[in-house]
Scaffold this motif. Sequence first.
Motif, PDB file in Angstrom:
ATOM      1  N   HIS A  90       0.838  -1.206   0.000  1.00 16.57           N
ATOM      2  CA  HIS A  90       0.000   0.000   0.000  1.00 16.57           C
ATOM      3  C   HIS A  90       0.872   1.255   0.000  1.00 16.57           C
ATOM      4  O   HIS A  90       0.570   2.245  -0.693  1.00 16.57           O
ATOM      5  N   LYS A  91       1.971   1.245   0.736  1.00 21.68           N
ATOM      6  CA  LYS A  91       2.887   2.386   0.779  1.00 21.68           C
ATOM      7  C   LYS A  91       3.487   2.657  -0.597  1.00 21.68           C
ATOM      8  O   LYS A  91       3.626   3.822  -1.019  1.00 21.68           O
ATOM      9  N   ASN A  92       3.841   1.605  -1.315  1.00 25.67           N
ATOM     10  CA  ASN A  92       4.407   1.780  -2.654  1.00 25.67           C
ATOM     11  C   ASN A  92       3.404   2.449  -3.594  1.00 25.67           C
ATOM     12  O   ASN A  92       3.773   3.288  -4.433  1.00 25.67           O
ATOM     13  N   ARG A  93       2.131   2.094  -3.456  1.00 24.56           N
ATOM     14  CA  ARG A  93       1.104   2.736  -4.297  1.00 24.56           C
ATOM     15  C   ARG A  93       0.960   4.215  -3.944  1.00 24.56           C
ATOM     16  O   ARG A  93       0.780   5.061  -4.835  1.00 24.56           O
ATOM     17  N   LEU A  94       1.047   4.529  -2.649  1.00 26.35           N
ATOM     18  CA  LEU A  94       0.977   5.932  -2.234  1.00 26.35           C
ATOM     19  C   LEU A  94       2.178   6.714  -2.750  1.00 26.35           C
ATOM     20  O   LEU A  94       2.052   7.878  -3.148  1.00 26.35           O
TER      21      LEU A  94
END
Length: 436
Positions: A90-94
């Motif tokens: 999820h952090k990578n998508r953000l």
Amino acid sequence: MHDKFSTLCKENLPMKKNEPANEQTDASSSALMQVDPKETSIVVRDEMQNGGFPQAQTILYNSKKLQEDLHVLGMKIKHHEDNIKFLKSHKNRLDDSILDLQVTLGKYHSSTMPNNENDAHSSNQSEEETMEQILRHEKSAAGILCQLKMHHGTQTSHLSLTNDVLGVVATLGKVDDDNLGRRFSEFLGVETMLAIVCKTYEGVKALETYNKEGQINKGFGLHALGASIGKELDGRFLVICLENLRPYCGEFVVDDPQRRLDLLKPKLPNGECPPGFIGFAVNMINVEYTNLFYLTSTGYGLRETLFYNLFSRLQVYKTREDMALALPCISDGAISLDGGMIKGTGILSLGNRNDVDVRFPKLSVTSTLPDNYVDTEKQLKEIKWKREKLLEDIKREQALLDAAKQSFERKKEEFVKFLAQSSAYATQMQAGFTSR
């Protein structure tokens, strides 16, 4: 009897001699494997053959309990690993979203750069004046920080103690005209206008440290920075910690890009708004778009934290006469454009005006923002805030994972020790039976 037993994490078990190395490191600590139940039942079988039935039951119970504990810990490890994997994804998508939005805003800023140096000077002149006013207080904390920013800007951005500093109060808001700026500055006072604003208490602690006797350690923090540029910090200074302020929790004015607070207008006993009422001071400060959202861990911006705590519901009137007529509905103080001031209920400030030498800069006329600029800026701040929360969640899950792994290792050692002791006990029982 032992079919349900024995699941241990692969990475926590010793590698067999003929087992390829990549087969062991291939699986995570949460992968489970079966252990040969014959190894754990041999002690029980030997004891029961030798008549040690009560002891055998105890060994059997303890064995199953240890096995179940290991299984539960193995499942906990897998649970935390799965959580970390999900959070990092999820952090990578953000991160990707943040990059896209920064590119979008970067295109706008590059297209609105001033055409020449004169335009740039004109648009920033008021801010420069405020900076010069702060620099006159050269031995103040605010003065030292501004000197570092102006003359050592690239170095300052890498200093850990300034990373959490948002700025000086006088630089964090703008007003529509100079007279209003003078009134606000006089109400707050020079010490508050020069206060340093930090996002978190960790940032506050970085500015000043103490020795075991409670004395200031001048070799660290802002004192050391001042000494490094030949400006020894003199006297006390105020620091405001945003995360520790009690924020405004009401509604905001609908469709207002400045996110002004939706405060109830004062009303006289006859139900009418007092004549000469201009507005609330907290809503008459213009805040940079980047500071309107998600400055604290709970998502608040500068208006509902810093400026609400500085001004509360301070009312602004045109004249002293208007302010005097409105006394019945003034609870948190009031000021008038002609110099009147009420500090609070029943507390009036009389005498000559005190012209504070540090003032908010005047709002400059800028080009019209694109329709979606504010929304894009808000979206960027929101995503960055979510990313910070995710990093906190990842850190917390990693701590839980490390604790689970340590518990697993301790339990595994306890189980191995138990098997060794049980095996020795069985050997003694067998030897005693043979001798008979």
